[in-house]
Write a protein that holds these residues in place. Structure first.
Motif, PDB file in Angstrom:
ATOM      1  N   GLU A 173       0.828  -1.207   0.000  1.00 39.84           N
ATOM      2  CA  GLU A 173       0.000   0.000   0.000  1.00 39.84           C
ATOM      3  C   GLU A 173       0.860   1.253   0.000  1.00 39.84           C
ATOM      4  OE1 GLU A 173      -3.149   0.277  -0.557  1.00 39.84           O
ATOM      5  OE2 GLU A 173      -3.329  -1.898  -0.667  1.00 39.84           O
ATOM      6  N   ALA A 174       1.996   1.192   0.677  1.00 39.67           N
ATOM      7  CA  ALA A 174       2.881   2.353   0.716  1.00 39.67           C
ATOM      8  C   ALA A 174       3.421   2.681  -0.674  1.00 39.67           C
ATOM      9  CB  ALA A 174       4.036   2.093   1.685  1.00 39.67           C
ATOM     10  N   TYR A 175       3.769   1.659  -1.444  1.00 37.69           N
ATOM     11  CA  TYR A 175       4.277   1.912  -2.792  1.00 37.69           C
ATOM     12  C   TYR A 175       3.184   2.436  -3.718  1.00 37.69           C
ATOM     13  CZ  TYR A 175       8.890   0.112  -1.796  1.00 37.69           C
ATOM     14  OH  TYR A 175      10.150  -0.044  -1.285  1.00 37.69           O
ATOM     15  N   PHE A 176       1.963   1.914  -3.569  1.00 37.37           N
ATOM     16  CA  PHE A 176       0.873   2.455  -4.379  1.00 37.37           C
ATOM     17  C   PHE A 176       0.548   3.888  -3.946  1.00 37.37           C
ATOM     18  CE2 PHE A 176      -0.086  -1.859  -5.864  1.00 37.37           C
ATOM     19  CZ  PHE A 176      -0.477  -1.589  -7.167  1.00 37.37           C
ATOM     20  N   GLY A 177       0.653   4.140  -2.654  1.00 38.25           N
ATOM     21  CA  GLY A 177       0.347   5.473  -2.155  1.00 38.25           C
ATOM     22  C   GLY A 177       1.399   6.511  -2.483  1.00 38.25           C
ATOM     23  N   SER A 178       2.599   6.077  -2.850  1.00 34.48           N
ATOM     24  CA  SER A 178       3.676   7.027  -3.140  1.00 34.48           C
ATOM     25  C   SER A 178       3.447   7.789  -4.438  1.00 34.48           C
ATOM     26  CB  SER A 178       5.015   6.291  -3.222  1.00 34.48           C
ATOM     27  OG  SER A 178       5.082   5.502  -4.410  1.00 34.48           O
ATOM     28  N   GLY A 179       2.672   7.194  -5.345  1.00 36.79           N
ATOM     29  CA  GLY A 179       2.444   7.825  -6.640  1.00 36.79           C
ATOM     30  C   GLY A 179       3.592   7.680  -7.606  1.00 36.79           C
ATOM     31  N   ARG A 232      17.612 -15.239  -9.483  1.00 38.95           N
ATOM     32  CA  ARG A 232      17.887 -16.553 -10.064  1.00 38.95           C
ATOM     33  C   ARG A 232      17.011 -16.847 -11.267  1.00 38.95           C
ATOM     34  NH1 ARG A 232      17.135 -19.752  -4.610  1.00 38.95           N
ATOM     35  NH2 ARG A 232      15.726 -17.971  -4.331  1.00 38.95           N
ATOM     36  N   VAL A 233      15.770 -16.344 -11.258  1.00 37.87           N
ATOM     37  CA  VAL A 233      14.863 -16.566 -12.396  1.00 37.87           C
ATOM     38  C   VAL A 233      14.614 -15.259 -13.144  1.00 37.87           C
ATOM     39  CG1 VAL A 233      13.751 -18.568 -11.366  1.00 37.87           C
ATOM     40  CG2 VAL A 233      12.829 -16.285 -10.908  1.00 37.87           C
ATOM     41  N   SER A 234      15.391 -14.212 -12.797  1.00 34.52           N
ATOM     42  CA  SER A 234      15.286 -12.897 -13.462  1.00 34.52           C
ATOM     43  C   SER A 234      13.851 -12.372 -13.454  1.00 34.52           C
ATOM     44  CB  SER A 234      15.811 -12.986 -14.902  1.00 34.52           C
ATOM     45  OG  SER A 234      17.164 -13.382 -14.920  1.00 34.52           O
ATOM     46  N   ALA A 235      13.172 -12.539 -12.325  1.00 37.84           N
ATOM     47  CA  ALA A 235      11.785 -12.074 -12.202  1.00 37.84           C
ATOM     48  C   ALA A 235      11.760 -10.651 -11.671  1.00 37.84           C
ATOM     49  CB  ALA A 235      11.007 -12.997 -11.275  1.00 37.84           C
ATOM     50  N   ARG A 236      11.067  -9.779 -12.388  1.00 40.21           N
ATOM     51  CA  ARG A 236      10.975  -8.376 -11.997  1.00 40.21           C
ATOM     52  C   ARG A 236       9.513  -8.000 -11.728  1.00 40.21           C
ATOM     53  NH1 ARG A 236      14.969  -5.323 -16.372  1.00 40.21           N
ATOM     54  NH2 ARG A 236      16.750  -6.741 -16.147  1.00 40.21           N
ATOM     55  N   LEU A 237       9.326  -7.117 -10.777  1.00 40.42           N
ATOM     56  CA  LEU A 237       7.990  -6.616 -10.443  1.00 40.42           C
ATOM     57  C   LEU A 237       7.957  -5.116 -10.651  1.00 40.42           C
ATOM     58  CD1 LEU A 237       5.134  -6.968  -9.153  1.00 40.42           C
ATOM     59  CD2 LEU A 237       6.230  -6.508  -6.945  1.00 40.42           C
ATOM     60  N   GLU A 238       6.941  -4.641 -11.353  1.00 41.93           N
ATOM     61  CA  GLU A 238       6.722  -3.206 -11.505  1.00 41.93           C
ATOM     62  C   GLU A 238       5.391  -2.835 -10.856  1.00 41.93           C
ATOM     63  OE1 GLU A 238       9.125  -2.431 -15.715  1.00 41.93           O
ATOM     64  OE2 GLU A 238       6.925  -2.216 -15.651  1.00 41.93           O
ATOM     65  N   ILE A 239       5.398  -1.754 -10.080  1.00 37.96           N
ATOM     66  CA  ILE A 239       4.188  -1.236  -9.444  1.00 37.96           C
ATOM     67  C   ILE A 239       3.896   0.124 -10.060  1.00 37.96           C
ATOM     68  CG2 ILE A 239       3.123  -0.495  -7.281  1.00 37.96           C
ATOM     69  CD1 ILE A 239       4.907  -2.452  -5.805  1.00 37.96           C
ATOM     70  N   ASP A 240       2.722   0.245 -10.658  1.00 38.39           N
ATOM     71  CA  ASP A 240       2.337   1.461 -11.375  1.00 38.39           C
ATOM     72  C   ASP A 240       1.118   2.076 -10.688  1.00 38.39           C
ATOM     73  OD1 ASP A 240       1.562   3.428 -13.109  1.00 38.39           O
ATOM     74  OD2 ASP A 240       1.628   2.196 -14.913  1.00 38.39           O
ATOM     75  N   PRO A 241       1.352   2.975  -9.712  1.00 38.07           N
ATOM     76  CA  PRO A 241       0.220   3.548  -8.965  1.00 38.07           C
ATOM     77  C   PRO A 241      -0.757   4.328  -9.835  1.00 38.07           C
ATOM     78  CG  PRO A 241       2.305   3.967  -7.843  1.00 38.07           C
ATOM     79  CD  PRO A 241       2.639   3.457  -9.207  1.00 38.07           C
ATOM     80  N   GLU A 262      -1.762  -0.728 -11.522  1.00 39.35           N
ATOM     81  CA  GLU A 262      -1.320  -1.978 -12.129  1.00 39.35           C
ATOM     82  C   GLU A 262      -0.090  -2.540 -11.432  1.00 39.35           C
ATOM     83  OE1 GLU A 262      -2.650  -1.901 -16.849  1.00 39.35           O
ATOM     84  OE2 GLU A 262      -0.535  -1.664 -16.295  1.00 39.35           O
ATOM     85  N   MET A 263       0.014  -3.862 -11.499  1.00 42.16           N
ATOM     86  CA  MET A 263       1.234  -4.566 -11.143  1.00 42.16           C
ATOM     87  C   MET A 263       1.633  -5.394 -12.351  1.00 42.16           C
ATOM     88  SD  MET A 263       1.163  -6.001  -7.265  1.00 42.16           S
ATOM     89  CE  MET A 263       1.880  -5.018  -5.957  1.00 42.16           C
ATOM     90  N   ARG A 264       2.943  -5.418 -12.647  1.00 42.40           N
ATOM     91  CA  ARG A 264       3.417  -6.164 -13.803  1.00 42.40           C
ATOM     92  C   ARG A 264       4.587  -7.059 -13.401  1.00 42.40           C
ATOM     93  NH1 ARG A 264       2.077  -1.017 -15.921  1.00 42.40           N
ATOM     94  NH2 ARG A 264       4.177  -0.198 -15.477  1.00 42.40           N
ATOM     95  N   LEU A 265       4.527  -8.303 -13.845  1.00 45.62           N
ATOM     96  CA  LEU A 265       5.614  -9.251 -13.635  1.00 45.62           C
ATOM     97  C   LEU A 265       6.318  -9.463 -14.967  1.00 45.62           C
ATOM     98  CD1 LEU A 265       7.117 -11.341 -11.857  1.00 45.62           C
ATOM     99  CD2 LEU A 265       5.401 -13.023 -12.609  1.00 45.62           C
ATOM    100  N   LEU A 266       7.643  -9.315 -14.983  1.00 47.64           N
ATOM    101  CA  LEU A 266       8.425  -9.507 -16.198  1.00 47.64           C
ATOM    102  C   LEU A 266       9.450 -10.603 -15.977  1.00 47.64           C
ATOM    103  CD1 LEU A 266       8.168  -5.992 -15.973  1.00 47.64           C
ATOM    104  CD2 LEU A 266       8.621  -6.495 -18.380  1.00 47.64           C
ATOM    105  N   SER A 316       0.373  -8.469 -16.737  1.00 47.82           N
ATOM    106  CA  SER A 316      -0.149  -7.266 -16.067  1.00 47.82           C
ATOM    107  C   SER A 316      -1.432  -7.593 -15.339  1.00 47.82           C
ATOM    108  CB  SER A 316      -0.402  -6.152 -17.090  1.00 47.82           C
ATOM    109  OG  SER A 316       0.777  -5.815 -17.783  1.00 47.82           O
ATOM    110  N   VAL A 317      -1.564  -7.050 -14.126  1.00 50.62           N
ATOM    111  CA  VAL A 317      -2.759  -7.265 -13.315  1.00 50.62           C
ATOM    112  C   VAL A 317      -3.368  -5.915 -12.960  1.00 50.62           C
ATOM    113  CG1 VAL A 317      -3.707  -8.271 -11.204  1.00 50.62           C
ATOM    114  CG2 VAL A 317      -1.750  -9.349 -12.334  1.00 50.62           C
ATOM    115  N   ASP A 318      -4.655  -5.747 -13.257  1.00 48.47           N
ATOM    116  CA  ASP A 318      -5.400  -4.574 -12.799  1.00 48.47           C
ATOM    117  C   ASP A 318      -5.613  -4.746 -11.303  1.00 48.47           C
ATOM    118  OD1 ASP A 318      -7.198  -2.609 -12.132  1.00 48.47           O
ATOM    119  OD2 ASP A 318      -8.784  -3.269 -13.484  1.00 48.47           O
ATOM    120  N   ALA A 319      -4.863  -3.998 -10.494  1.00 47.27           N
ATOM    121  CA  ALA A 319      -4.864  -4.195  -9.040  1.00 47.27           C
ATOM    122  C   ALA A 319      -5.778  -3.238  -8.297  1.00 47.27           C
ATOM    123  CB  ALA A 319      -3.440  -4.047  -8.508  1.00 47.27           C
ATOM    124  N   ALA A 320      -6.634  -2.504  -9.006  1.00 52.41           N
ATOM    125  CA  ALA A 320      -7.522  -1.550  -8.347  1.00 52.41           C
ATOM    126  C   ALA A 320      -8.398  -2.264  -7.318  1.00 52.41           C
ATOM    127  CB  ALA A 320      -8.405  -0.852  -9.387  1.00 52.41           C
TER     128      ALA A 320
END
Length: 331
Positions: A19-25, A35-44, A48-52, A86-90
């Protein structure tokens, strides 16, 4: 601007951290597992949240999920294509994170991306489909009614108070008290501007006075007198006898409240002002069926009437008991 945090092994984010990361804007990017080169993006901005992950194997099938999309993308400075889920996290920030974390856990154990997505979605299918936050208008409306109900319980007792609460029963007016009826309207605006949803909502019952109870809320941070919707619900529930708690819970369920979704309602509110009462009489600016019938040609062709009324400058009054101490005095 994207805040990129390089973390070799970010095992787990708490609900508060998400919630803090979404609230930061600020859009943020994390390495969930090197090890599996998994990345997470948080787009307030887009909720959205995106896994790459590097594109290895076949694409996952997410076509049956309205809030989930998939693409193959190129990342500047990185070789080859990448999977982007991508996940609509609203309204479900942490649930979206749990889904993506589950996928990474399966990738770490050697599963293909397609299999990891399929298995994780299967495990969270009901959660993804069923958890939906009520709209802000419904939330504030319910808060207003609960504030009135809490007051009436204190004056008349829980059995009588619950019997007067008609809002969950989809009746025209929210409360039918002994001497009058009350329609509770709640707003987050600085002025007392309220949405009236039909031409009968402010139509008094014959021989019974009708009062509009105007409640003003404001969103509050850590103010001492602030509260969340779940906290208010628990306060009212605690004042209801155990033999009638189920009745209270059924009323809430009819308004689309579910206790299992309490974590979705973390916004804190406080009352902006003391509520005011307005007698809905011949001088009150209400659009009602009789008034429409009197002035609108071919009246039967007009349907679905809704409007806003600003009562800020109207003369307020003192309603009868038990709401006389709930509303602002006229003196």
């Amino acid at each position: 601007m994207t805040e990129r945090i390089d973390v070799d092994d970010l095992k787990h984010l708490t609900p508060e951290t998400v919630e803090a990361y979404f609230g930061s804007g600020v859009q943020s990017a994390f390495i969930l597992d090197g090890r599996v080169s998994a990345r997470l993006e948080i787009d307030p901005q887009h909720h959205e949240m995106r896994l790459l992950c590097p594109a290895v194997g076949s694409n996952p099938d997410v076509t049956s999920y309205e809030r989930i999309s998939f693409d193959r993308v190129n990342i500047l400075g990185e070789p080859g294509e990448w999977f982007e889920l991508s996940v609509d996290a609203a309204g479900m920030h942490y649930e979206a994170y749990v889904l993506l974390e589950s996928i990474v856990d399966q990738l770490r154990s050697g599963a293909s991306f397609r299999h990891a997505v399929s298995e994780s979605l299967a495990g969270l299918k009901d959660l993804l489909a069923g958890r939906k936050r009520m709209s802000e208008a419904v939330i504030t409306g319910l808060i207003g009614e609960l504030l009135v109900l809490r007051h009436v319980i204190g004056k008349l007792g829980d059995e009588t108070a619950l019997a007067t609460w008609l809002g969950p029963l989809a009746e025209e007016h929210d409360f039918a008290l002994e001497e009058f009826e009350a329609e509770v309207k709640t707003t987050l605006s600085e002025g007392r501007v309220h949405l009236i949803g039909s031409e009968t909502q402010l139509l008094p019952t014959p021989s019974r006075p009708l009062y509009l109870i105007s409640v003003q809320l404001t969103k509050a941070g850590a103010a001492a007198d602030s509260f969340t919707l779940p906290e208010l619900i628990e306060t009212v529930r605690a004042s209801v006898d155990s033999s009638r708690v189920r009745t209270f819970d059924k009323y809430l369920e009819s308004l689309a409240w579910s206790q299992t979704d309490a974590d979705l309602y973390s916004t804190r509110y406080q009352q902006r002002s003391v509520p005011k009462a307005y007698l809905v009489d011949d001088e009150f600016p209400a659009i009602t069926t009789p008034r429409l019938n009197a002035v609108v040609p071919q009246r039967t062709l007009v349907t679905g009437v809704s409007y806003r009324v600003d009562v800020s400058t109207l003369h307020h009054t003192q309603p009868p008991a038990p709401l006389e101490n709930f509303c602002e005095d006229t003196k």
